[in-house]
Design a protein around this motif. Structure first.
Motif, PDB file in Angstrom:
ATOM      1  N   THR A 236       0.919  -1.207   0.062  1.00 11.73           N
ATOM      2  CA  THR A 236      -0.022   0.067   0.078  1.00 11.73           C
ATOM      3  C   THR A 236       0.762   1.315  -0.093  1.00 11.73           C
ATOM      4  N   VAL A 237       0.741   2.029  -1.068  1.00 10.08           N
ATOM      5  CA  VAL A 237       1.585   3.204  -1.363  1.00 10.08           C
ATOM      6  C   VAL A 237       0.774   4.646  -0.777  1.00 10.08           C
ATOM      7  N   ALA A 238      -0.638   4.336  -0.813  1.00  9.94           N
ATOM      8  CA  ALA A 238      -1.244   5.474  -0.367  1.00  9.94           C
ATOM      9  C   ALA A 238      -2.646   4.900   0.141  1.00  9.94           C
ATOM     10  N   HIS A 239      -3.311   5.437   1.022  1.00 16.51           N
ATOM     11  CA  HIS A 239      -4.783   5.235   1.446  1.00 16.51           C
ATOM     12  C   HIS A 239      -5.466   5.983   2.160  1.00 16.51           C
ATOM     13  N   ALA A 240      -6.721   6.409   1.937  1.00 14.39           N
ATOM     14  CA  ALA A 240      -7.526   7.334   2.620  1.00 14.39           C
ATOM     15  C   ALA A 240      -8.788   6.996   2.989  1.00 14.39           C
ATOM     16  N   SER A 241      -9.318   7.488   3.827  1.00 12.41           N
ATOM     17  CA  SER A 241     -10.766   7.078   4.106  1.00 12.41           C
ATOM     18  C   SER A 241     -11.856   8.500   4.193  1.00 12.41           C
ATOM     19  N   HIS A 242     -13.353   8.306   4.000  1.00 11.43           N
ATOM     20  CA  HIS A 242     -14.063   9.014   4.129  1.00 11.43           C
ATOM     21  C   HIS A 242     -13.666  10.420   2.974  1.00 11.43           C
TER      22      HIS A 242
ATOM     23  N   ALA B  54     -11.346  12.227   2.667  1.00  8.98           N
ATOM     24  CA  ALA B  54      -9.919  12.329   2.201  1.00  8.98           C
ATOM     25  C   ALA B  54      -9.712  11.237   1.035  1.00  8.98           C
ATOM     26  N   VAL B  55     -10.792  10.419   0.565  1.00  7.66           N
ATOM     27  CA  VAL B  55     -10.637   9.778  -0.584  1.00  7.66           C
ATOM     28  C   VAL B  55     -10.318  10.632  -1.599  1.00  7.66           C
ATOM     29  N   ASN B  56     -11.050  11.609  -1.896  1.00  8.22           N
ATOM     30  CA  ASN B  56     -11.037  12.566  -3.035  1.00  8.22           C
ATOM     31  C   ASN B  56      -9.863  13.427  -2.837  1.00  8.22           C
ATOM     32  N   GLU B  57      -9.144  13.559  -2.016  1.00  9.27           N
ATOM     33  CA  GLU B  57      -7.884  14.316  -1.743  1.00  9.27           C
ATOM     34  C   GLU B  57      -6.596  13.470  -2.539  1.00  9.27           C
ATOM     35  N   VAL B  58      -6.828  12.121  -2.668  1.00 12.59           N
ATOM     36  CA  VAL B  58      -5.739  11.641  -3.220  1.00 12.59           C
ATOM     37  C   VAL B  58      -5.531  11.581  -4.681  1.00 12.59           C
ATOM     38  N   ASP B  59      -4.265  12.079  -5.042  1.00 14.38           N
ATOM     39  CA  ASP B  59      -4.036  12.486  -6.419  1.00 14.38           C
ATOM     40  C   ASP B  59      -3.469  11.071  -7.178  1.00 14.38           C
ATOM     41  N   LEU B  60      -4.436  10.284  -7.713  1.00 13.52           N
ATOM     42  CA  LEU B  60      -3.990   9.062  -8.215  1.00 13.52           C
ATOM     43  C   LEU B  60      -3.096   9.058  -9.320  1.00 13.52           C
ATOM     44  N   SER B  61      -3.107  10.282 -10.021  1.00 12.58           N
ATOM     45  CA  SER B  61      -1.995  10.765 -11.008  1.00 12.58           C
ATOM     46  C   SER B  61      -0.480  10.513 -10.560  1.00 12.58           C
ATOM     47  N   THR B  62      -0.290  10.671  -9.293  1.00 13.88           N
ATOM     48  CA  THR B  62       1.222  10.626  -9.061  1.00 13.88           C
ATOM     49  C   THR B  62       1.634   9.048  -8.531  1.00 13.88           C
ATOM     50  N   PHE B  63       0.380   8.150  -8.880  1.00 13.04           N
ATOM     51  CA  PHE B  63       0.951   6.777  -8.532  1.00 13.04           C
ATOM     52  C   PHE B  63       0.867   5.790 -10.044  1.00 13.04           C
ATOM     53  N   VAL B  64       0.828   6.458 -10.983  1.00  9.79           N
ATOM     54  CA  VAL B  64       0.901   5.886 -12.372  1.00  9.79           C
ATOM     55  C   VAL B  64       2.280   5.612 -12.743  1.00  9.79           C
TER      56      VAL B  64
END
Length: 127
Positions: free
Chosen positions: A109-115, A117-127
């Motif tokens: 797991t390189v990132a996780h969030a809940s509630h 904060a889920v939509n604050e995760v910038d998925l583009s940084t993990f591609v």
């Protein structure tokens, strides 16, 4: 008439965005996620179908998700598949929450969030 459409909305059906979800329904899939994470980012969205907050977060996630992102996206209905949800926590060392987003790369797991904060995760940084 444009003013009324702005207030009441258009009667034309709005096209809904459909994400390339893969249903996460059994624990054997977790080994496949680990294996695939060696070459491609894997994302798990854990959703409680009875929770208004979870539904709101999921709707926001769907509207913000880049459909062209080069990652696999899994949807876990944690009420229907509680054993899978529990195993996700054990396997990826993340305490259960809902809604919850996990980003898996190279088996961890390189990132996780809940509630919210889920939509604050910038998925583009993990591609």
């Amino acid at each position: 008439m444009g003013f009324l459409k702005h207030i009441f909305g258009s009667s034309e059906p709005k096209e809904e965005k459909v994400l390339p979800w893969q249903a996460l329904t059994n624990t054997a899939q977790l080994n496949e996620i680990v294996k695939r994470s060696e070459t491609k980012t894997q994302v798990i969205f854990k959703h409680s179908t009875r929770c208004g907050i979870s539904s709101m977060v999921m709707n926001q996630f769907v509207s913000m998700y880049d459909i062209d992102a080069n990652m696999d996206l899994y949807y876990l209905d944690l009420l229907s598949y509680r054993d899978v949800s529990n195993e996700v926590g054990y396997k990826f060392q993340v305490m259960h929450q809902s809604p919850q987003l996990l980003v898996i790369k190279k088996g961890v797991t390189v990132a996780h969030a809940s509630h919210g904060a889920v939509n604050e995760v910038d998925l583009s940084t993990f591609v």
